[in-house]
Write a protein that holds these residues in place. Structure first.
Motif, PDB file in Angstrom:
ATOM      1  N   TYR A  68     -10.289   7.147  -0.119  1.00  0.00           N
ATOM      2  CA  TYR A  68     -11.469   6.804   0.682  1.00  0.00           C
ATOM      3  C   TYR A  68     -11.362   5.325   1.000  1.00  0.00           C
ATOM      4  N   LYS A  69     -11.382   5.006   2.263  1.00  0.00           N
ATOM      5  CA  LYS A  69     -11.031   3.627   2.681  1.00  0.00           C
ATOM      6  C   LYS A  69     -11.633   3.295   4.045  1.00  0.00           C
ATOM      7  N   LEU A  70     -11.419   2.074   4.451  1.00  0.00           N
ATOM      8  CA  LEU A  70     -11.702   1.607   5.801  1.00  0.00           C
ATOM      9  C   LEU A  70     -10.608   0.589   6.071  1.00  0.00           C
ATOM     10  N   ASN A  71      -9.973   0.673   7.225  1.00  0.00           N
ATOM     11  CA  ASN A  71      -8.833  -0.235   7.453  1.00  0.00           C
ATOM     12  C   ASN A  71      -9.229  -1.707   7.405  1.00  0.00           C
ATOM     13  N   ALA A  72     -10.461  -2.008   7.811  1.00  0.00           N
ATOM     14  CA  ALA A  72     -10.878  -3.417   7.823  1.00  0.00           C
ATOM     15  C   ALA A  72     -11.076  -3.962   6.398  1.00  0.00           C
ATOM     16  N   SER A  73     -11.199  -3.093   5.418  1.00  0.00           N
ATOM     17  CA  SER A  73     -11.484  -3.533   4.040  1.00  0.00           C
ATOM     18  C   SER A  73     -10.212  -4.060   3.361  1.00  0.00           C
ATOM     19  N   PRO A  74     -10.217  -5.322   2.922  1.00  0.00           N
ATOM     20  CA  PRO A  74      -9.017  -5.872   2.277  1.00  0.00           C
ATOM     21  C   PRO A  74      -8.575  -5.095   1.027  1.00  0.00           C
ATOM     22  N   PRO A  75      -9.488  -4.776   0.083  1.00  0.00           N
ATOM     23  CA  PRO A  75      -8.988  -4.036  -1.091  1.00  0.00           C
ATOM     24  C   PRO A  75      -8.457  -2.649  -0.727  1.00  0.00           C
ATOM     25  N   ALA A  76      -9.028  -2.033   0.308  1.00  0.00           N
ATOM     26  CA  ALA A  76      -8.490  -0.731   0.740  1.00  0.00           C
ATOM     27  C   ALA A  76      -7.065  -0.926   1.269  1.00  0.00           C
ATOM     28  N   ARG A  77      -6.858  -2.023   1.999  1.00  0.00           N
ATOM     29  CA  ARG A  77      -5.507  -2.284   2.537  1.00  0.00           C
ATOM     30  C   ARG A  77      -4.500  -2.545   1.414  1.00  0.00           C
ATOM     31  N   ALA A  78      -4.957  -3.157   0.320  1.00  0.00           N
ATOM     32  CA  ALA A  78      -4.039  -3.377  -0.824  1.00  0.00           C
ATOM     33  C   ALA A  78      -3.528  -2.036  -1.336  1.00  0.00           C
ATOM     34  N   VAL A  79      -4.426  -1.056  -1.427  1.00  0.00           N
ATOM     35  CA  VAL A  79      -4.009   0.273  -1.901  1.00  0.00           C
ATOM     36  C   VAL A  79      -3.117   0.951  -0.857  1.00  0.00           C
ATOM     37  N   MET A  80      -3.483   0.822   0.415  1.00  0.00           N
ATOM     38  CA  MET A  80      -2.659   1.441   1.473  1.00  0.00           C
ATOM     39  C   MET A  80      -1.245   0.849   1.474  1.00  0.00           C
ATOM     40  N   MET A  81      -1.131  -0.461   1.272  1.00  0.00           N
ATOM     41  CA  MET A  81       0.209  -1.087   1.219  1.00  0.00           C
ATOM     42  C   MET A  81       0.990  -0.574   0.011  1.00  0.00           C
ATOM     43  N   THR A  82       0.291  -0.410  -1.114  1.00  0.00           N
ATOM     44  CA  THR A  82       0.971   0.082  -2.324  1.00  0.00           C
ATOM     45  C   THR A  82       1.472   1.507  -2.115  1.00  0.00           C
ATOM     46  N   ILE A  83       0.647   2.336  -1.501  1.00  0.00           N
ATOM     47  CA  ILE A  83       1.060   3.725  -1.210  1.00  0.00           C
ATOM     48  C   ILE A  83       2.309   3.705  -0.325  1.00  0.00           C
ATOM     49  N   GLU A  84       2.300   2.836   0.664  1.00  0.00           N
ATOM     50  CA  GLU A  84       3.450   2.724   1.585  1.00  0.00           C
ATOM     51  C   GLU A  84       4.693   2.224   0.827  1.00  0.00           C
ATOM     52  N   ALA A  85       4.519   1.169   0.035  1.00  0.00           N
ATOM     53  CA  ALA A  85       5.665   0.584  -0.688  1.00  0.00           C
ATOM     54  C   ALA A  85       6.261   1.585  -1.674  1.00  0.00           C
ATOM     55  N   ASP A 111       7.709  -4.505   5.628  1.00  0.00           N
ATOM     56  CA  ASP A 111       7.335  -3.305   6.387  1.00  0.00           C
ATOM     57  C   ASP A 111       5.947  -2.775   6.004  1.00  0.00           C
ATOM     58  N   PHE A 112       5.677  -2.756   4.684  1.00  0.00           N
ATOM     59  CA  PHE A 112       4.395  -2.191   4.252  1.00  0.00           C
ATOM     60  C   PHE A 112       3.222  -3.024   4.756  1.00  0.00           C
ATOM     61  N   TYR A 113       3.458  -4.346   4.927  1.00  0.00           N
ATOM     62  CA  TYR A 113       2.411  -5.226   5.450  1.00  0.00           C
ATOM     63  C   TYR A 113       2.177  -4.912   6.923  1.00  0.00           C
ATOM     64  N   LYS A 114       3.309  -4.797   7.664  1.00  0.00           N
ATOM     65  CA  LYS A 114       3.177  -4.549   9.106  1.00  0.00           C
ATOM     66  C   LYS A 114       2.473  -3.224   9.381  1.00  0.00           C
ATOM     67  N   LYS A 115       2.802  -2.214   8.545  1.00  0.00           N
ATOM     68  CA  LYS A 115       2.225  -0.889   8.801  1.00  0.00           C
ATOM     69  C   LYS A 115       0.810  -0.748   8.265  1.00  0.00           C
ATOM     70  N   GLN A 116       0.549  -1.302   7.109  1.00  0.00           N
ATOM     71  CA  GLN A 116      -0.724  -0.981   6.438  1.00  0.00           C
ATOM     72  C   GLN A 116      -1.693  -2.143   6.308  1.00  0.00           C
ATOM     73  N   ASN A 117      -1.248  -3.376   6.544  1.00  0.00           N
ATOM     74  CA  ASN A 117      -2.211  -4.491   6.470  1.00  0.00           C
ATOM     75  C   ASN A 117      -2.585  -4.995   7.862  1.00  0.00           C
ATOM     76  N   LEU A 118      -1.562  -5.134   8.708  1.00  0.00           N
ATOM     77  CA  LEU A 118      -1.785  -5.792  10.001  1.00  0.00           C
ATOM     78  C   LEU A 118      -2.845  -5.110  10.870  1.00  0.00           C
ATOM     79  N   PRO A 119      -2.782  -3.787  11.073  1.00  0.00           N
ATOM     80  CA  PRO A 119      -3.790  -3.173  11.962  1.00  0.00           C
ATOM     81  C   PRO A 119      -5.226  -3.408  11.464  1.00  0.00           C
ATOM     82  N   GLY A 120      -5.448  -3.219  10.163  1.00  0.00           N
ATOM     83  CA  GLY A 120      -6.800  -3.411   9.620  1.00  0.00           C
ATOM     84  C   GLY A 120      -7.214  -4.875   9.641  1.00  0.00           C
ATOM     85  N   LEU A 121      -6.232  -5.749   9.444  1.00  0.00           N
ATOM     86  CA  LEU A 121      -6.509  -7.193   9.493  1.00  0.00           C
ATOM     87  C   LEU A 121      -6.980  -7.581  10.904  1.00  0.00           C
ATOM     88  N   GLN A 122      -6.315  -6.996  11.918  1.00  0.00           N
ATOM     89  CA  GLN A 122      -6.721  -7.299  13.295  1.00  0.00           C
ATOM     90  C   GLN A 122      -8.143  -6.795  13.560  1.00  0.00           C
TER      91      GLN A 122
END
Ligand SMILES: N[C@@H](CCC(=O)N[C@@H](CS)C(=O)NCC(=O)O)C(=O)O
Length: 218
Positions: A6-23, A196-207
């Motif tokens: 359960y997440k929201l792309n704009a949420s930083p802690p959610a993105r940390a988990v999304m990056m970990t899943i990707e990595a 790669d995990f940053y580009k895929k899972q952090n960047l879009p939500g960061l934008q």
């Protein structure tokens, strides 16, 4: 699905988990958006799962529920990691990573949340100076932690980097990192951004987060 996040792309802690899943290359994941602006997190169904009503929250197929990005990311490496590289079992290495994770929880993320909450949710037109001072203090500490190696917990990338970069990259929407004042921090952010995990899972939500902030600050 092996797990639901359960997440929201704009949420930083959610993105940390999304990056970990990707990595970690965990592919069997269902991602469910929880719209905080529409108060989805305060609905009974969500509160039954997580009475603290925060995202990210994770649920496994056997019903096991866990929240807090730091607890989730360490659990994911322990359970699904083919190696322990991101969270080494060596107790001293792990202790330093844990310290950085608590730093994110206790210093970095509160500096972000404290600054943006009045603007995003209470209608204030700009960030309060006393809150921005906490962002600068957080940058000062992070710069010092990076004196020892290229990554936040030494010479190798770990969960310390993944969790902290989700927050620090978001803090740059409030105060850009001055590379003359913070050369190590600026270089670290670039190193993280090349992954790669940053580009895929952090960047879009960061934008999305950047846009949200820009739309609210007068
Ligand atoms: N320490 C928590 C922070 C989670 C957090 O505060 N998430 C925010 C979104 S970025 C949230 O869920 N806010 C809604 C609320 O607290 O009611 C973590 O790392 O997961």
């Amino acid at each position: 699905m092996v797990l639901t996040l359960y997440k929201l792309n704009a949420s930083p802690p959610a993105r940390a988990v999304m990056m970990t899943i990707e990595a970690l290359g965990i592919s069997d994941v269902e991602f469910v958006d929880v719209n905080l602006l529409k108060k989805d997190h305060l609905k009974d169904e969500f509160l039954e799962m997580n009475p603290q009503h925060t995202i990210p929250t994770m649920k496994e197929e056997d019903g096991f529920v866990l929240w807090d990005s730091h607890a989730i990311t360490t659990y994911l490496v322990n359970k699904y990691g083919e190696t322990d590289d991101l969270y080494p079992a060596d107790i001293k290495k792990r202790a330093i990573i844990d310290q950085r994770l608590h730093f994110d929880s206790g210093i970095l993320f509160p500096a972000l949340r404290g600054s943006v909450e009045p603007v995003l949710f209470w209608g204030e037109p700009s960030f309060r100076p006393e809150n921005l001072a906490k962002v600068t203090a957080a940058y000062d500490f992070t710069e010092k932690f990076l004196q020892e190696g290229s990554w936040l917990a030494g010479d190798d990338i770990t969960l310390a980097d993944i969790c902290c970069v989700a927050t620090v990259s978001s803090l740059t929407a409030l105060i850009p990192i001055d590379e003359n004042k913070y050369p190590k921090l600026a270089a670290w952010l670039e190193r993280c951004a090349a992954k790669d995990f940053y580009k895929k899972q952090n960047l879009p939500g960061l934008q999305e987060f950047d846009q949200l902030i820009k739309s609210k600050v007068v």
